[in-house]
Motif scaffolding. Structure first.
Motif, PDB file in Angstrom:
ATOM      1  N   THR A  95       0.831  -1.201   0.000  1.00  0.00           N
ATOM      2  CA  THR A  95       0.000   0.000   0.000  1.00  0.00           C
ATOM      3  C   THR A  95       0.868   1.255   0.000  1.00  0.00           C
ATOM      4  O   THR A  95       2.047   1.222   0.384  1.00  0.00           O
ATOM      5  N   LYS A  96       0.283   2.373  -0.428  1.00  0.00           N
ATOM      6  CA  LYS A  96       1.021   3.634  -0.453  1.00  0.00           C
ATOM      7  C   LYS A  96       1.420   4.065   0.957  1.00  0.00           C
ATOM      8  O   LYS A  96       2.507   4.634   1.161  1.00  0.00           O
ATOM      9  N   LYS A  97       0.554   3.772   1.927  1.00  0.00           N
ATOM     10  CA  LYS A  97       0.853   4.137   3.311  1.00  0.00           C
ATOM     11  C   LYS A  97       2.077   3.383   3.812  1.00  0.00           C
ATOM     12  O   LYS A  97       2.985   3.968   4.417  1.00  0.00           O
ATOM     13  N   ASN A  98       2.110   2.069   3.578  1.00  0.00           N
ATOM     14  CA  ASN A  98       3.258   1.277   4.008  1.00  0.00           C
ATOM     15  C   ASN A  98       4.527   1.690   3.270  1.00  0.00           C
ATOM     16  O   ASN A  98       5.610   1.750   3.857  1.00  0.00           O
ATOM     17  N   ALA A  99       4.381   1.985   1.984  1.00  0.00           N
ATOM     18  CA  ALA A  99       5.541   2.392   1.190  1.00  0.00           C
ATOM     19  C   ALA A  99       6.145   3.680   1.741  1.00  0.00           C
ATOM     20  O   ALA A  99       7.375   3.802   1.856  1.00  0.00           O
ATOM     21  N   LYS A 100       5.298   4.629   2.101  1.00  0.00           N
ATOM     22  CA  LYS A 100       5.799   5.893   2.648  1.00  0.00           C
ATOM     23  C   LYS A 100       6.454   5.681   4.000  1.00  0.00           C
ATOM     24  O   LYS A 100       7.455   6.311   4.336  1.00  0.00           O
ATOM     25  N   THR A 101       5.898   4.760   4.808  1.00  0.00           N
ATOM     26  CA  THR A 101       6.467   4.465   6.123  1.00  0.00           C
ATOM     27  C   THR A 101       7.840   3.809   5.989  1.00  0.00           C
ATOM     28  O   THR A 101       8.786   4.149   6.709  1.00  0.00           O
ATOM     29  N   TRP A 102       7.965   2.875   5.063  1.00  0.00           N
ATOM     30  CA  TRP A 102       9.197   2.105   4.913  1.00  0.00           C
ATOM     31  C   TRP A 102      10.283   2.866   4.165  1.00  0.00           C
ATOM     32  O   TRP A 102      11.459   2.785   4.509  1.00  0.00           O
ATOM     33  N   PHE A 103       9.881   3.604   3.112  1.00  0.00           N
ATOM     34  CA  PHE A 103      10.879   4.246   2.255  1.00  0.00           C
ATOM     35  C   PHE A 103      10.946   5.766   2.395  1.00  0.00           C
ATOM     36  O   PHE A 103      11.830   6.390   1.847  1.00  0.00           O
ATOM     37  N   GLY A 104       9.980   6.342   3.123  1.00  0.00           N
ATOM     38  CA  GLY A 104       9.950   7.787   3.264  1.00  0.00           C
ATOM     39  C   GLY A 104       9.170   8.473   2.159  1.00  0.00           C
ATOM     40  O   GLY A 104       8.806   9.645   2.260  1.00  0.00           O
ATOM     41  N   ALA A 105       8.911   7.770   1.075  1.00  0.00           N
ATOM     42  CA  ALA A 105       8.127   8.291  -0.051  1.00  0.00           C
ATOM     43  C   ALA A 105       7.568   7.113  -0.830  1.00  0.00           C
ATOM     44  O   ALA A 105       8.158   6.028  -0.828  1.00  0.00           O
ATOM     45  N   THR A 106       6.446   7.325  -1.477  1.00  0.00           N
ATOM     46  CA  THR A 106       5.830   6.257  -2.263  1.00  0.00           C
ATOM     47  C   THR A 106       6.608   6.054  -3.559  1.00  0.00           C
ATOM     48  O   THR A 106       6.811   7.011  -4.311  1.00  0.00           O
ATOM     49  N   PRO A 107       7.083   4.832  -3.844  1.00  0.00           N
ATOM     50  CA  PRO A 107       7.774   4.591  -5.120  1.00  0.00           C
ATOM     51  C   PRO A 107       6.867   4.955  -6.286  1.00  0.00           C
ATOM     52  O   PRO A 107       5.701   4.560  -6.312  1.00  0.00           O
ATOM     53  N   PRO A 108       7.368   5.709  -7.248  1.00  0.00           N
ATOM     54  CA  PRO A 108       6.512   6.160  -8.358  1.00  0.00           C
ATOM     55  C   PRO A 108       6.078   5.017  -9.264  1.00  0.00           C
ATOM     56  O   PRO A 108       6.778   4.009  -9.398  1.00  0.00           O
ATOM     57  N   ASP A 109       4.914   5.176  -9.863  1.00  0.00           N
ATOM     58  CA  ASP A 109       4.440   4.237 -10.867  1.00  0.00           C
ATOM     59  C   ASP A 109       5.336   4.375 -12.103  1.00  0.00           C
ATOM     60  O   ASP A 109       5.708   5.479 -12.494  1.00  0.00           O
ATOM     61  N   LEU A 110       5.683   3.249 -12.706  1.00  0.00           N
ATOM     62  CA  LEU A 110       6.643   3.261 -13.816  1.00  0.00           C
ATOM     63  C   LEU A 110       6.002   3.123 -15.197  1.00  0.00           C
ATOM     64  O   LEU A 110       6.710   2.898 -16.174  1.00  0.00           O
ATOM     65  N   SER A 111       4.693   3.272 -15.277  1.00  0.00           N
ATOM     66  CA  SER A 111       4.009   3.100 -16.565  1.00  0.00           C
ATOM     67  C   SER A 111       4.588   4.004 -17.651  1.00  0.00           C
ATOM     68  O   SER A 111       4.816   3.576 -18.779  1.00  0.00           O
ATOM     69  N   VAL A 112       4.810   5.255 -17.316  1.00  0.00           N
ATOM     70  CA  VAL A 112       5.304   6.211 -18.317  1.00  0.00           C
ATOM     71  C   VAL A 112       6.578   6.901 -17.834  1.00  0.00           C
ATOM     72  O   VAL A 112       6.854   8.040 -18.211  1.00  0.00           O
ATOM     73  N   ILE A 113       7.363   6.216 -17.006  1.00  0.00           N
ATOM     74  CA  ILE A 113       8.574   6.838 -16.460  1.00  0.00           C
ATOM     75  C   ILE A 113       9.567   7.191 -17.556  1.00  0.00           C
ATOM     76  O   ILE A 113      10.277   8.197 -17.475  1.00  0.00           O
ATOM     77  N   ALA A 114       9.628   6.391 -18.620  1.00  0.00           N
ATOM     78  CA  ALA A 114      10.560   6.682 -19.711  1.00  0.00           C
ATOM     79  C   ALA A 114      10.146   7.949 -20.463  1.00  0.00           C
ATOM     80  O   ALA A 114      11.003   8.702 -20.938  1.00  0.00           O
ATOM     81  N   ARG A 115       8.854   8.194 -20.559  1.00  0.00           N
ATOM     82  CA  ARG A 115       8.377   9.404 -21.227  1.00  0.00           C
ATOM     83  C   ARG A 115       8.593  10.615 -20.326  1.00  0.00           C
ATOM     84  O   ARG A 115       8.812  11.741 -20.814  1.00  0.00           O
ATOM     85  N   ALA A 116       8.515  10.417 -19.014  1.00  0.00           N
ATOM     86  CA  ALA A 116       8.675  11.523 -18.076  1.00  0.00           C
ATOM     87  C   ALA A 116      10.148  11.901 -17.895  1.00  0.00           C
ATOM     88  O   ALA A 116      10.498  13.082 -17.860  1.00  0.00           O
ATOM     89  N   ARG A 117      11.013  10.896 -17.758  1.00  0.00           N
ATOM     90  CA  ARG A 117      12.419  11.147 -17.473  1.00  0.00           C
ATOM     91  C   ARG A 117      13.306  11.103 -18.715  1.00  0.00           C
ATOM     92  O   ARG A 117      14.334  11.778 -18.783  1.00  0.00           O
ATOM     93  N   GLY A 118      12.925  10.279 -19.673  1.00  0.00           N
ATOM     94  CA  GLY A 118      13.761  10.076 -20.847  1.00  0.00           C
ATOM     95  C   GLY A 118      14.581   8.809 -20.713  1.00  0.00           C
ATOM     96  O   GLY A 118      15.041   8.457 -19.617  1.00  0.00           O
ATOM     97  N   ALA A 119      14.771   8.102 -21.812  1.00  0.00           N
ATOM     98  CA  ALA A 119      15.491   6.827 -21.796  1.00  0.00           C
ATOM     99  C   ALA A 119      16.952   7.012 -21.377  1.00  0.00           C
ATOM    100  O   ALA A 119      17.493   6.196 -20.623  1.00  0.00           O
ATOM    101  N   ASP A 120      17.596   8.080 -21.847  1.00  0.00           N
ATOM    102  CA  ASP A 120      19.003   8.302 -21.503  1.00  0.00           C
ATOM    103  C   ASP A 120      19.166   8.541 -20.002  1.00  0.00           C
ATOM    104  O   ASP A 120      20.132   8.077 -19.393  1.00  0.00           O
ATOM    105  N   TRP A 121      18.229   9.271 -19.409  1.00  0.00           N
ATOM    106  CA  TRP A 121      18.291   9.534 -17.964  1.00  0.00           C
ATOM    107  C   TRP A 121      18.165   8.218 -17.191  1.00  0.00           C
ATOM    108  O   TRP A 121      18.937   7.960 -16.262  1.00  0.00           O
ATOM    109  N   LEU A 122      17.206   7.388 -17.558  1.00  0.00           N
ATOM    110  CA  LEU A 122      17.010   6.114 -16.874  1.00  0.00           C
ATOM    111  C   LEU A 122      18.234   5.208 -17.022  1.00  0.00           C
ATOM    112  O   LEU A 122      18.662   4.560 -16.064  1.00  0.00           O
ATOM    113  N   TYR A 123      18.788   5.164 -18.214  1.00  0.00           N
ATOM    114  CA  TYR A 123      19.943   4.308 -18.484  1.00  0.00           C
ATOM    115  C   TYR A 123      21.143   4.741 -17.632  1.00  0.00           C
ATOM    116  O   TYR A 123      21.847   3.902 -17.056  1.00  0.00           O
TER     117      TYR A 123
END
Length: 241
Positions: A95-123
């Motif tokens: 859950t988002k609540k547990n994720a924030k408790t364990w990691f300090g922030a909710t891990p982002p959804d990766l559906s469109v992460i390549a479009r948001a960050r760019g392939a070169d950035w991810l690589y």
């Protein structure tokens, strides 16, 4: 009037100057080839094994991976660890609540992460983790300073440490070097990251290849139609001219 023009020119130049002064980290070119189904299949396997534990891809269904040349049975047997039906979305149990408790922030959804960050950035990001004992996770990143995400692929890559150099009064990271080998060589790790980023890029827009192919067909049709229309126009207007 002249003062107003000078003021408007300076106002327009401010974003350009600001952009030029923020040079971000040097990014490496990602080996993207959306026509390479073998690479995309390998990337999908890495994604579900290492990324899908914490990060969801809530805009993607498992069944869509049939477009990569996989059968429904192959998807069920090799890629479905958190779902029962291929038509389900690629979500995580955490859950988002547990994720924030364990990691300090909710891990982002990766559906469109390549479009948001760019392939070169991810690589570059996935190959840019290094040991940093000042961080809570023990890891930092050359692209994302003070990153909260741990290096989940460290057992593959090994432990990298920074080589520091001085630039004036400041110390900067010149490069990373291997301090403790992982289960694969650095070249093999780079290839695996390339496959993963290739898959993330495909996942951001699975219909990208079909869209481009359709675009070429439309352009070819318009080019042929233009020739036909041109000669029709000449035929219809020959008596007028």
């Amino acid at each position: 009037m002249k003062r107003l023009k000078n003021f408007l020119f300076l106002l327009m130049a401010v974003p350009i100057v600001a952009f030029a002064s923020e040079e971000g980290p040097k990014l490496d070119k990602a080996p993207i080839n959306l026509s390479d189904q073998a690479s995309l299949q390998r990337g999908a396997r890495i994604f579900v094994n290492y990324c899908l534990n914490c990060h969801s891809a809530a805009s993607m269904r498992y069944s869509r991976m049939e477009d990569l040349g996989l059968t429904e049975d192959q998807i069920k047997e090799n890629l479905m660890f958190a779902a029962e039906k291929p038509g389900e979305l690629m979500t995580v149990a955490m859950t988002k609540k547990n994720a924030k408790t364990w990691f300090g922030a909710t891990p982002p959804d990766l559906s469109v992460i390549a479009r948001a960050r760019g392939a070169d950035w991810l690589y570059t990001y996935l190959r840019g983790f290094y040991r940093d004992d000042t961080r809570p996770t023990g890891w930092n990143n050359v692209v994302f300073d003070k990153v909260g995400m741990p290096h989940v692929l460290w057992s593959l890559q090994g432990e990298m440490v920074p080589v520091i150099k001085k630039e004036g009064e400041h110390e900067v990271i010149e490069r990373l070097q291997l301090a403790k080998p992982g289960s694969v060589s650095l070249a093999e790790y780079d290839a695996m990251v390339g496959d993963l980023v290739n898959y993330l890029t495909w996942m951001g827009e699975p219909a990208q290849l079909q869209r481009k192919q359709l675009g070429l067909i439309v352009l070819a049709f318009l080019a042929i139609f233009f020739v036909v229309a041109y000669y029709l126009k000449k035929e219809f207007w020959k008596d007028v001219h």
